[in-house]
Design an enzyme around this catalytic site. Structure first.
Site, PDB file in Angstrom:
ATOM      1  CG  ASP A  13       4.094 -23.203  40.289  1.00  0.00           C
ATOM      2  OD1 ASP A  13       4.692 -23.020  41.099  1.00  0.00           O
ATOM      3  OD2 ASP A  13       2.974 -21.848  40.179  1.00  0.00           O
ATOM      4  CE  LYS A  16      10.362 -22.027  41.413  1.00  0.00           C
ATOM      5  NZ  LYS A  16      10.120 -21.422  40.757  1.00  0.00           N
ATOM      6  CE  LYS A  18      12.992 -33.540  36.028  1.00  0.00           C
ATOM      7  NZ  LYS A  18      12.841 -34.309  35.274  1.00  0.00           N
ATOM      8  N   GLY A  40       6.290 -23.381  46.537  1.00  0.00           N
ATOM      9  CA  GLY A  40       5.944 -24.982  46.275  1.00  0.00           C
ATOM     10  C   GLY A  40       6.629 -25.519  45.400  1.00  0.00           C
ATOM     11  CG  HIS A  41      10.337 -25.386  45.153  1.00  0.00           C
ATOM     12  ND1 HIS A  41      11.633 -24.351  44.889  1.00  0.00           N
ATOM     13  CD2 HIS A  41       9.372 -24.042  44.755  1.00  0.00           C
ATOM     14  CE1 HIS A  41      11.449 -22.597  45.091  1.00  0.00           C
ATOM     15  NE2 HIS A  41       9.879 -22.854  44.786  1.00  0.00           N
ATOM     16  CD  GLN A 225       8.371 -16.543  45.483  1.00  0.00           C
ATOM     17  OE1 GLN A 225       9.700 -16.611  45.707  1.00  0.00           O
ATOM     18  NE2 GLN A 225       7.651 -17.694  46.202  1.00  0.00           N
ATOM     19  NE  ARG A 304      -3.485 -19.159  44.439  1.00  0.00           N
ATOM     20  CZ  ARG A 304      -3.391 -18.795  44.343  1.00  0.00           C
ATOM     21  NH1 ARG A 304      -3.742 -17.167  44.688  1.00  0.00           N
ATOM     22  NH2 ARG A 304      -1.955 -18.554  44.777  1.00  0.00           N
ATOM     23  CG  LEU A 333      10.109 -30.985  24.920  1.00  0.00           C
ATOM     24  CD1 LEU A 333       9.430 -29.335  24.752  1.00  0.00           C
ATOM     25  CD2 LEU A 333      10.880 -31.473  24.460  1.00  0.00           C
TER      26      LEU A 333
END
Ligand code: GDP
Ligand code: IMO
Ligand code: MG
Length: 429
Positions: A13, A16, A18, A40-41, A225, A304, A333
Site C-alpha cells: 500500500d 504503487k 498511482k 488493491g492498487h 504487496q 481494514r 508526503l
C-alpha cells in the site's frame, strides 16, 4: 527502449498503483508478475477513483497492453468482475489490451475456504490474511497439484484435477478445520463457463514480452504487496505467499534479468501495515491517528484500518539491498503536513547493541526498539507543488535525509492521490 520494475519497499500500500498509472503513459506493456487479488492498487484520474486488484494499473491508458504473468495467482471470478467494472466505467477491456498467462495458477473455491477456515482456527495467532485464497493457491502450485489457466481449455484435465483435489481438500476442511465440504459439479461447471469467456485472453506472456522487447517497446513491471511481506525476506510468518521483490519479475513473467533496466522502489513517507505482524515504528497514539486519518489509511482490498507509524529506515535499507533499487518514489508526503516534529527510525536497539538490518528472528525483533532521529516538520499545504522548489525547505530536508541514509535518489515525489499531483525528477524510460 527501457524496462522498469516498480516494487513496494515496506508492507504494501505504498502507492504503487498511482505510480504505475503515471508511468504507464511512457510504457507499451504493463505486466503483473506475482501476488493475486490480495492487492488493491488505487488510481485517481480527474478525481475518479479506480481500484485494480488483478488487472495491471496501466489499463486506464489507451493503446497499452496489460499482461498478467505466470507468477500471479488468478481468481477467474474476480478477473471477470474486474473486467466488467472497468467496462461499466467506459474503459474498453478486450484481448487487444489484456492477456493472461497460460501458466498462471487459478484460485479455486477450496483455496478461499481453506484460507478463511485456517485463520479462524488460528484464533489470536492469525496472520490477518486478505482471505482471498492466496496462500493455499501457492501451496498447491508448490506441491504440483495446482490448476493453471491453460487447464480451462481442456475439460477432461480440469475435471480430473478438480476431483482429485477436492478429495484431499474436503477431508482437510471437514476433518481438520471443522468447515463445510465443497461439491464438484458447481465448481466444474462454473470454471468451464468462465474458461469459455477467458479463452481468448489466455496466451504465452513470456513470448509476448520477448516480442515486445525485440520490437524496442518499453515495459513496466508492476509489483504487488511489499518487500517486507516477501515469503523469503519478510517478517515470516506474517507475510504473503509470493516474492514481491524485483528479482521475482524474471520467474513470474518469464524474462531474463538482463532485460530489467531500472528498479524503482515506492516509499510511503511514513509506514503502514495491514494485518498482524511486527511493526517497530508503529504509533499507538494521537500522532498515529492523525496520520491514519489524514492519509485515509484503510485497506483498498479489505477495508481494514491500516496501522500507522514513523518511517523506518532499517526496513527501507533492507529493501534497497534486496531489490537493487535504482531510484525511489516517495508518496503521501502531503500527509505529514502539520506535524511539528517528524521522526525517522535510523536503527534498532537490541539488547543494548545497535542493529542496522531487521533480525530474522521474531523473538529478537520483539526486543528491538527504534532509534529515532528528529526533524522539524512543515505547516504549508504541499498538494499543489509541481516542482521540487515548490516544496517547503523542511520537506526538502526530510527527503534529503532519506536519500542520504539510503544512498538512493528520489526520481518521483507524490503529494496527492491524483495523477497530476506529482513531481517528476527523472525520466525513467
Ligand atoms: P498500492 O497498493 O501500493 O497501490 O497502494 P494503495 O492504492 O493500496 O494505497 C495507497 C493510497 O494512497 C490510495 O488510496 C491512493 O489513492 C493514495 N495515494 C497515493 N499517493 C498519494 C499521495 O501522494 N498522497 C495522498 N494523500 N494519497 C496518495
Ligand atoms: P498491495 O499490492 C498490504 C497482507 C495481508 C496479510 C498478509 C498475508 O495492495 O500493496 P495474504 O492474503 O496475501 O495471504 O495476506 O499480507 N497483504 C497486504 N498488505 N497491501 C497488499 O497488497 C497486501 N497483500 C497482502 O494483510 O497481513
Ligand atoms: Mg494496496
Amino acid at each position: 527502449m527501457s524496462n522498469v520494475v516498480i516494487v513496494g519497499t515496506q508492507w504494501g500500500d505504498e502507492g504503487k498503483g498511482k505510480v504505475v498509472d503515471l508511468l504507464s503513459s511512457s510504457a507499451d506493456l504493463v505486466v503483473r508478475f506475482q501476488g493475486g487479488n490480495n492487492a488493491g492498487h488505487t488510481l485517481v484520474v480527474d478525481g475518479e477513483e479506480t481500484i485494480c486488484h488483478l488487472i495491471p494499473s496501466g489499463i486506464l491508458h489507451d493503446g497499452k497492453k496489460c499482461l498478467i504473468g505466470n507468477g500471479v495467482v488468478v481468481d477467474p471470478t474476480v478477473l471477470l468482475e474486474e473486467i466488467n467494472t472497468l467496462r461499466e466505467k467506459g474503459i474498453s477491456v478486450s484481448p487487444e489490451n489484456l492477456a493472461l498467462s497460460e501458466r498462471a495458477h487459478l484460485i479455486m473455491p477450496y483455496h478461499n475456504a481453506v484460507d478463511l477456515a485456517r485463520e479462524v482456527a488460528k484464533g489470536k495467532d492469525k496472520i490477518g490474511t486478505t482471505g482471498r485464497g492466496i496462500g493455499p493457491c501457492y501451496e498447491d502450485k508448490a506441491s504440483r497439484t495446482g490448476i493453471r489457466a491453460i487447464d480451462l481449455s481442456e475439460p477432461e484435465t480440469l475435471e480430473e484435477k478438480i476431483k482429485t483435489n477436492l478429495k484431499e481438500k474436503n477431508f482437510y476442511l471437514t476433518k481438520f478445520l471443522d468447515a463445510n465440504p465443497l461439491e464438484f459439479q458447481p465448481i466444474y461447471d462454473n470454471y468451464l463457463s468462465m474458461g469459455e469467456i477467458l479463452r481468448t485472453y489466455i496466451t504465452d506472456v513470456s513470448l509476448e514480452i520477448d516480442q515486445a522487447i525485440r520490437s524496442g517497446e518499453n515495459i513496466l513491471f508492476e509489483g504487488a504487496q511489499g518487500t517486507h511481506l516477501d515469503i523469503d525476506h519478510g517478517t515470516y510468518p506474517f507475510v504473503t505467499s509470493s516474492n514481491p521483490l524485483s528479482g521475482a519479475v524474471c520467474a513470474g513473467a518469464g524474462v531474463g534479468p538482463d532485460k530489467l533496466h531500472h528498479i524503482i522502489g515506492i516509499v510511503k513517507a511514513y509506514t503502514t501495515r495491514v494485518g498482524a505482524g511486527p511493526f517497530i515504528t508503529e504509533l499507538l497514539d494521537d500522532t498515529g491517528d492523525y496520520i491514519q486519518e489524514r492519509g485515509a489509511e484503510f485497506g483498498a482490498t479489505t477495508g481494514r484500518r491500516r496501522r500507522c507509524g514513523w518511517l523506518d529506515l532499517v526496513i527501507l535499507r533492507d529493501s534497497v539491498r534486496l531489490n537493487g533499487l535504482s531510484s525511489m518514489s516517495v508518496t503521501k508526503l502531503d500527509v505529514l503536513t502539520g506535524l511539528n516534529t517528524l521522526k525517522i527510525c535510523v536503527g534498532y536497539e537490541l539488547q543494548g547493541k545497535r542493529v542496522d538490518s531487521r533480525p530474522s528472528s521474531l523473538k529478537s525483533l520483539a526486543q528491538c526498539s527504534p532509534i529515532y532521529e528528529e526533524m522539524p516538520g512543515w505547516e504549508e499545504d504541499i498538494s499543489q507543488a509541481r516542482k521540487l522548489n515548490d516544496l517547503p525547505k523542511r520537506a526538502r530536508e526530510y527527503l534529503n535525509r532519506i536519500e542520504e541514509l539510503t544512498e538512493v535518489p528520489f526520481s518521483i515525489i507524490s503529494i496527492g492521490p491524483g495523477r497530476e499531483q506529482t513531481i517528476v525528477l527523472q525520466d525513467l524510460f
